[in-house]
Write an enzyme that holds these catalytic residues in place. Structure first.
Site, short mmCIF file in Angstrom:
data_model
loop_
_atom_site.label_atom_id
_atom_site.label_comp_id
_atom_site.label_asym_id
_atom_site.label_seq_id
_atom_site.Cartn_x
_atom_site.Cartn_y
_atom_site.Cartn_z
CG HIS A 213 35.33 -76.51 21.69
ND1 HIS A 213 36.67 -76.77 21.47
CD2 HIS A 213 35.06 -76.93 22.95
CE1 HIS A 213 37.18 -77.34 22.55
NE2 HIS A 213 36.23 -77.44 23.46
CG HIS B 151 32.73 -75.15 26.44
ND1 HIS B 151 31.79 -75.84 25.70
CD2 HIS B 151 33.84 -75.93 26.45
CE1 HIS B 151 32.31 -76.98 25.30
NE2 HIS B 151 33.56 -77.05 25.73
#
Length: 158
Positions: free
Chosen positions: A68, A83
């Site tokens: 992620h 992110h």
């Protein structure tokens, strides 16, 4: 004497849109940790696609096991965290296909990750793609909010 001029010049770092979408200040994301700049200053993009490219020329310093987030570093040691979505660590890598590994040299033409935006939506995870500068210190970040295409120059760090 003239050589000193070259050593004292400030180097600016160009920033590129990692994905097509709407670029906005990090303060607008729904996660307070990011919005408050606790992780660092930066920007977010509401993506139109799931193909995420590098926002800088540099090196991959980390690929999180949960896929992620990806850490990057410029030649000038500026550290960037890309992110992918909010609370997506909870997905344990589902919905992400990573194309880089630690140590890879990247540019704005390097695809980092494919994000399954439909899967994120089905899991009720916001899909903001955040570009966070974790060690700006005395550097100045400037960028232009609004609609962007992947690869567009969107700002600089001085």
């Amino acid at each position: 004497m003239i050589m000193g001029l070259f050593f004292n010049r400030k180097r600016s770092i160009d920033l590129f849109a990692p994905v097509a979408g709407v670029l906005e200040p990090i303060e607008k994301v729904s996660d307070e940790v990011f919005a408050s700049k606790a992780m660092g200053d930066g920007f977010a993009i509401k993506p139109k696609s799931g193909e995420i490219y590098s926002p800088i020329d540099g090196t991959v310093t980390s690929v999180f096991p949960t896929k992620h987030a990806i850490g990057l570093k410029t030649k000038g040691n500026l550290e960037i965290l890309v992110h992918l979505g909010i609370d997506t660590v909870e997905l344990n890598g589902k919905g992400f296909e990573v194309f880089v590994k630690e140590g890879d040299v990247v540019s704005s033409k390097t695809k980092l990750v494919d994000v399954d935006l439909n899967f994120l939506a089905s899991e009720k995870k916001p899909n903001d793609i955040m570009v966070i500068f974790t060690n700006l210190d005395k550097h100045a970040l400037t960028y232009e909010a609004g609609n962007v295409n992947q690869g567009d120059k969107v700002g600089t760090v001085e």
